[in-house]
Design an enzyme around this catalytic site. Structure first.
Site, PDB file in Angstrom:
ATOM      1  N   GLU A 178       0.656  -1.014   0.413  1.00  0.00           N
ATOM      2  CA  GLU A 178      -0.022  -0.188   0.288  1.00  0.00           C
ATOM      3  C   GLU A 178       0.333   1.299   0.064  1.00  0.00           C
ATOM      4  O   GLU A 178       1.411   1.623   1.177  1.00  0.00           O
ATOM      5  CB  GLU A 178      -0.722  -0.092   1.083  1.00  0.00           C
ATOM      6  N   LYS A 220      -2.702  -2.148  -3.186  1.00  0.00           N
ATOM      7  CA  LYS A 220      -3.950  -1.566  -2.409  1.00  0.00           C
ATOM      8  C   LYS A 220      -3.446   0.116  -2.652  1.00  0.00           C
ATOM      9  O   LYS A 220      -2.326   0.869  -2.308  1.00  0.00           O
ATOM     10  CB  LYS A 220      -3.941  -1.922  -1.302  1.00  0.00           C
ATOM     11  N   SER A 262     -10.138   4.483   0.228  1.00  0.00           N
ATOM     12  CA  SER A 262     -10.443   5.138   0.169  1.00  0.00           C
ATOM     13  C   SER A 262      -9.734   6.425   0.527  1.00  0.00           C
ATOM     14  O   SER A 262     -10.348   6.945  -0.635  1.00  0.00           O
ATOM     15  CB  SER A 262     -11.990   5.116   1.546  1.00  0.00           C
ATOM     16  N   GLY A 263      -9.348   6.699   1.666  1.00  0.00           N
ATOM     17  CA  GLY A 263      -8.247   7.808   1.848  1.00  0.00           C
ATOM     18  C   GLY A 263      -9.083   8.882   1.791  1.00  0.00           C
ATOM     19  O   GLY A 263      -8.321   9.874   1.759  1.00  0.00           O
TER      20      GLY A 263
HETATM   21  P1  13P Z   1      -9.530   3.565   4.679  1.00  0.00           P
HETATM   22  O1  13P Z   1      -9.742   4.098   3.353  1.00  0.00           O
HETATM   23  O2  13P Z   1     -10.145   5.151   5.765  1.00  0.00           O
HETATM   24  O3  13P Z   1      -8.096   5.228   3.514  1.00  0.00           O
HETATM   25  O4  13P Z   1      -8.092   3.456   5.369  1.00  0.00           O
HETATM   26  C1  13P Z   1      -7.979   2.111   4.544  1.00  0.00           C
HETATM   27  C2  13P Z   1      -6.885   1.425   4.846  1.00  0.00           C
HETATM   28  O5  13P Z   1      -6.234   0.355   5.258  1.00  0.00           O
HETATM   29  C3  13P Z   1      -5.393   2.600   5.380  1.00  0.00           C
HETATM   30  O6  13P Z   1      -4.311   1.936   4.655  1.00  0.00           O
END
Ligand code: 13P
Length: 339
Positions: A178, A220, A262-263
């Site tokens: 990620e 991701k 989702s960020g």
């Molecule tokens: P969000 O979808 O809230 O950004 O979180 C995903 C996540 O696992 C961040 O590391």
């Protein structure tokens, strides 16, 4: 259920119609979320909240895996004390675990960060495997500004991601890789495109360098987005088209799936943009495109729950609804009137 190889685990994580629930908020992050609904962040409350999500009837239709936090992988269902990893595995939902130790200041840069956690990781992965985890997550954080990201920050984070991924695979665990480029700032969607392209190239270069099996990992990424403070916000189709373009340029087709974070996007945007990408790619996509959302899957349900047992059914309905709509989005079958 048991999954016998890295590619089998990875393919199950991204199978059509299912995606990943990111429920791996660290205790400080969980406390922040609980503060917003006026609930004390005690161990018992965190257990009750995760229990509410995981015991939502039918969620396994839309959720292929759950990312847990170190505390959560050791917790159990409220009703009969089944350890969460065992409970999830019995539902054909793969237990995963966040293994990074967070983003820390990176020397030689002006305030940029590198994700730490490689020291002792091999031993931790062995323990998590014993506890039932079959995939892991490591998040790198990249910011965009006039002068950022520096090449130092991109290279250090890509290298750490690749070292982590290789260690996971050595231990029979599928790495979620990620590299998150934050939405914070006033940058344009074009800026986000350029940085995302640079970061993804660097990450796949390092993954190759560390002999990571691409068939046994999941990417991701962020979507390509305008910064929060940018005066011009890109439309759903621009986001979808630019994100698909950058992925095509950078992600080898050997990677089975891409599960977006989702960020900080609204729930509806996170779903609509994923849907549009799947519409564009149709049945010819080299990878399955799905979700690994934290906030965009949980927010309505957290708000409905508010720490009260009598709210559990409505909170579960809210979680079920977001999971179902995102599942439709993985097939390009979502439309906003379903909201
Ligand atoms: P969000 O979808 O809230 O950004 O979180 C995903 C996540 O696992 C961040 O590391």
């Amino acid at each position: 259920m048991s999954w016998n190889s890295l590619p089998e685990i990875a393919n199950t994580m991204v199978e059509k119609g299912r995606g990943i629930l990111a429920a791996d908020e660290s205790t400080p992050t969980c406390t922040k979320r609980f503060d917003s609904i006026g609930v004390d962040s005690t161990e018992a409350n965190r257990n009750a909240y995760r229990d509410m999500l995981f015991t939502t009837s039918g969620m396994e239709e839309f959720i292929s895996g759950v990312i847990l936090f170190d505390e959560t992988i050791r917790q159990s269902t409220v009703k009969d004390g089944t350890p969460f990893p065992e409970y999830l595995t019995n539902l054909n939902v793969i237990p995963g675990i966040k293994v990074d130790k967070g983003a820390h200041p990176l020397p030689g840069t002006e305030g940029e960060k590198v994700t730490e956690g490689l020291d002792g990781l091999d031993a931790r992965l062995k323990e998590y495997f014993e506890l039932g985890a079959r995939f892991a997550k490591w998040r790198a954080v990249i910011t965009i500004s006039e002068t950022e990201p520096s090449s130092t920050c991109v290279a250090a984070n890509a290298h750490a991601l690749a070292r982590y991924a290789a260690l996971c695979q050595e231990n029979g665990i599928v790495p979620i890789v990620e590299p998150e480029i934050l939405m914070d700032g006033s940058h344009t969607i074009e800026d986000s495109f350029v940085v995302t392209e640079e970061v993804l190239h660097s990450v796949f270069y390092e993954l190759y360098g560390q002999n990571v099996l691409l068939e046994g990992m999941i990417l991701k990424p962020n979507m390509v987005l305008s910064g929060y403070k940018c005066s011009e916000q890109a439309s759903i189709d621009e986001v979808a088209e630019m994100t698909v373009t950058v992925l095509k340029r950078c992600v080898p087709s050997a990677v089975p799936g891409i599960a977006f974070l989702s960020g900080g996007q609204s729930n509806e945007n996170a779903t609509a943009r994923l849907n549009f990408m799947n519409k564009i790619l149709g049945n010819h996509s080299p990878w399955n495109l799905t979700y690994s959302y934290g906030r965009a899957l949980q927010a309505p349900s957290l708000n409905a729950w508010r720490g009260k047992e009598e709210n559990v059914p409505v909170a579960q309905d809210a979680f079920y609804k977001r999971a179902k709509l995102n599942s439709l989005a993985t097939k390009g079958d979502y439309s906003s009137d379903m909201e």
